[in-house]
Write an enzyme that holds these catalytic residues in place. Sequence first.
Site, PDB file in Angstrom:
ATOM      1  N   ASP A  28       1.678  19.595  -2.331  1.00 29.80           N
ATOM      2  CA  ASP A  28       2.848  19.911  -3.784  1.00 29.80           C
ATOM      3  C   ASP A  28       4.658  19.926  -3.464  1.00 29.80           C
ATOM      4  O   ASP A  28       5.352  20.853  -3.081  1.00 29.80           O
ATOM      5  CB  ASP A  28       2.400  20.960  -4.221  1.00 29.80           C
ATOM      6  CG  ASP A  28       3.573  21.915  -5.511  1.00 29.80           C
ATOM      7  OD1 ASP A  28       3.490  20.957  -6.259  1.00 29.80           O
ATOM      8  OD2 ASP A  28       2.496  23.042  -6.108  1.00 29.80           O
ATOM      9  N   ASP A  61       3.451  23.367  -8.878  1.00 29.48           N
ATOM     10  CA  ASP A  61       2.851  23.969  -9.689  1.00 29.48           C
ATOM     11  C   ASP A  61       1.730  24.186  -9.261  1.00 29.48           C
ATOM     12  O   ASP A  61       1.038  24.916 -10.361  1.00 29.48           O
ATOM     13  CB  ASP A  61       3.428  22.543 -10.705  1.00 29.48           C
ATOM     14  CG  ASP A  61       2.305  21.356 -10.473  1.00 29.48           C
ATOM     15  OD1 ASP A  61       2.382  21.228  -9.767  1.00 29.48           O
ATOM     16  OD2 ASP A  61       2.659  20.129 -11.542  1.00 29.48           O
ATOM     17  N   ASP A 116       1.273  16.285  -5.405  1.00 24.40           N
ATOM     18  CA  ASP A 116       2.284  15.048  -6.251  1.00 24.40           C
ATOM     19  C   ASP A 116       2.897  13.668  -5.371  1.00 24.40           C
ATOM     20  O   ASP A 116       2.460  14.151  -4.182  1.00 24.40           O
ATOM     21  CB  ASP A 116       2.619  15.625  -6.853  1.00 24.40           C
ATOM     22  CG  ASP A 116       3.802  16.833  -6.257  1.00 24.40           C
ATOM     23  OD1 ASP A 116       4.305  16.311  -4.702  1.00 24.40           O
ATOM     24  OD2 ASP A 116       4.089  17.494  -6.626  1.00 24.40           O
ATOM     25  N   ASP A 176     -13.439   1.879  -6.659  1.00 24.69           N
ATOM     26  CA  ASP A 176     -14.475   2.319  -6.592  1.00 24.69           C
ATOM     27  C   ASP A 176     -15.721   2.564  -7.027  1.00 24.69           C
ATOM     28  O   ASP A 176     -15.577   1.434  -8.082  1.00 24.69           O
ATOM     29  CB  ASP A 176     -13.365   3.792  -7.891  1.00 24.69           C
ATOM     30  CG  ASP A 176     -14.566   5.063  -7.979  1.00 24.69           C
ATOM     31  OD1 ASP A 176     -14.361   5.736  -7.459  1.00 24.69           O
ATOM     32  OD2 ASP A 176     -14.979   4.863  -8.832  1.00 24.69           O
ATOM     33  N   GLU A 228     -16.315   0.618  -1.742  1.00 27.13           N
ATOM     34  CA  GLU A 228     -17.303   1.619  -1.974  1.00 27.13           C
ATOM     35  C   GLU A 228     -18.692   1.521  -2.599  1.00 27.13           C
ATOM     36  O   GLU A 228     -18.462   0.917  -4.120  1.00 27.13           O
ATOM     37  CB  GLU A 228     -16.043   2.692  -3.143  1.00 27.13           C
ATOM     38  CG  GLU A 228     -17.205   4.097  -2.263  1.00 27.13           C
ATOM     39  CD  GLU A 228     -17.272   4.990  -3.837  1.00 27.13           C
ATOM     40  OE1 GLU A 228     -17.389   6.610  -4.194  1.00 27.13           O
ATOM     41  OE2 GLU A 228     -17.484   4.563  -5.099  1.00 27.13           O
TER      42      GLU A 228
HETATM   43  C1  GLC Z   1     -16.654   8.046  -6.631  1.00 26.14           C
HETATM   44  C2  GLC Z   1     -15.161   8.621  -5.982  1.00 26.14           C
HETATM   45  C3  GLC Z   1     -15.720   9.844  -6.789  1.00 26.14           C
HETATM   46  C4  GLC Z   1     -15.810   9.828  -8.504  1.00 26.14           C
HETATM   47  C5  GLC Z   1     -16.584   9.193  -8.656  1.00 26.14           C
HETATM   48  C6  GLC Z   1     -16.613   8.418  -9.884  1.00 26.14           C
HETATM   49  O1  GLC Z   1     -17.805   7.984  -6.079  1.00 26.14           O
HETATM   50  O2  GLC Z   1     -14.949   8.749  -4.770  1.00 26.14           O
HETATM   51  O3  GLC Z   1     -15.012  10.967  -6.081  1.00 26.14           O
HETATM   52  O4  GLC Z   1     -16.408  10.979  -8.444  1.00 26.14           O
HETATM   53  O5  GLC Z   1     -16.415   7.275  -7.931  1.00 26.14           O
HETATM   54  O6  GLC Z   1     -15.453   7.669 -10.249  1.00 26.14           O
END
Ligand code: GLC
Length: 576
Positions: A31, A35, A39, A217, A299
Amino acid sequence: MTGQRSTAQGGPAAWWRDAVIYQIYVRSFADGDGDGVGDLAGIRSRLPYLAGLGVDAVWITPWFDSPMADGGYDVADFRAIAPLFGTLAEAEALIGEAHDLGLRVILDIVPNHTSDRHRWFAAARDAGPGSPERARYWFRPGRGPGGEDPPNDWRSVFGGPAWTRLVGVDGAPEEWYLHLFAPEQPDLNWSHPQVRAEFESILRFWFDRGVDGFRVDVAHGLAKDPELPDLGAGPGGAPAPLVKPIEGEQGGGRDLAGRDLANHPHWDREEVHEVYRAWRRVADSYAPTPGGARMFVAEAWRVRPGGLARYLRADELDTAFNFDLARRPWRAGELRRGVQEHLAALRGVRATPTWVLSSHDLTRHVTRYGRTEGGVDVELGRRRARAAALLVLALPGSVYVYQGEELGLAEVEDLPEEALRDPMWRRSGGVLRGRDGCRVPLPWSAGGPALGFGAGAPWLPQPPEWAGLSVAVQDGDPDSTLRLYRSALRLRRSRPEFRRGELCWVDSPEGVLAFDRGAGLRCVVNLSPAPCPLPAGRRVLLSSGPVAAGVLPSDTAAWLAPAPAGDAPGGEPARL
Ligand code: GLC
């Protein structure tokens, strides 16, 4: 400019093929402005630490403008930085500074959904049913006489129905919209050309600023069956259970309720692959950075058996997280099977293997490996986690290190309920505590208001015993986990076997894993309760715990090299 890719996936020497990639969860790393929330200023101040640790790249979780309903995975503007985290100018400076230190930068793109505060969703809300603005999302009338039932029976990964009903300005209920995650994360309609064009433009926006790649993602979730059919009850009539979404599971061919993923209406559909072929073309339109083309890591955790390889065909994404190892218990046979299955699954597409032990979605592996009938034995878990680090860092492919893993941090399982921020906590009605326990801000020093994380009270409280695990303390302790990671990464970089040596399993006693990488390196991991003799004629390059008299203690790993001729034989006769 057009980049040339001589062979599949960026060429055989692409930088990410054997890279160690450090995951920065922005809110919890450092940080800079006091705050209490991590960041960009904080990250910039700690880049030299990461370069000194010896990683090759950083993957930065979403830093885009966001109301933070899901820690930034609810993006309001993909071309702006969340004011909580900093500014676009700081992001550009960060990318440059990372590059100057020899670190590559991977961003986290979130294509399955936007925030409900995204300008597109605001426009859709205002424009009303049947409008072109609504066609970029999934809006539908409800079922039942007054439309009071959701359009279908899909469930949100975070619990509850995957549909939320809008309320008009006059207070009257109107259409429903789809969200596979939180209601603040409406799903985009990827059959809409504007959605496709927008994301290609976002990729260019960041490639133009020099980023080296993207983590994608929920890569398996983008396409939906346009008919939006009911899923029906799972096997045995069970409704979809509430589960932590990503317990390290690759999918095993089933959705959350145990239904077959073949032709599933919203996971792992064939149509997603056309999206990634288009993204590949965007990436390849850029000149390669030294050492290889820009990369994508998927992912994808709900895919059909063998499905991961489909994302990694030569004209699609480059790599994908392999969560399988993180799902397996600390047993030699299990881990060996996990390694073999992943290597075999990728052989056909010549993609590089990846190894993941922890992430911002998983329970930290110190805790997973330390679970006993009597509770969590953190010391045991940490011993095993250190051994696991030497295991994965010796495997062929690339390794993801989640922040704090190099400090041996455990999951914080006793956060006070009022501190919990994960949407899963609220959506599950307080049944699931969610993922905050692996997201507690890092300890950088033994003192100060937030153990060096920043000047203000951290957004999640840190356990006081983390003072002793801080970077400053571990820096000065040659036996610390931090020093182990540094040594391992240095060796991994300096010895060619780690890049080129073929993996060859070596006969070993029950409960012991042993493999060679070429002729120069052997990795031995003792998962059995008994000490195991090390082979003669080899010297220990590095071990995860003390090794004496040629014996490898339980829950310990060692990297061995052939001893120079004339060296005294180490320990007992070779059995490995
Ligand atoms: C992926 C991310 C996770 C998030 C989800 C929705 O699985 O790793 O953290 O909550 O997508 O975007």
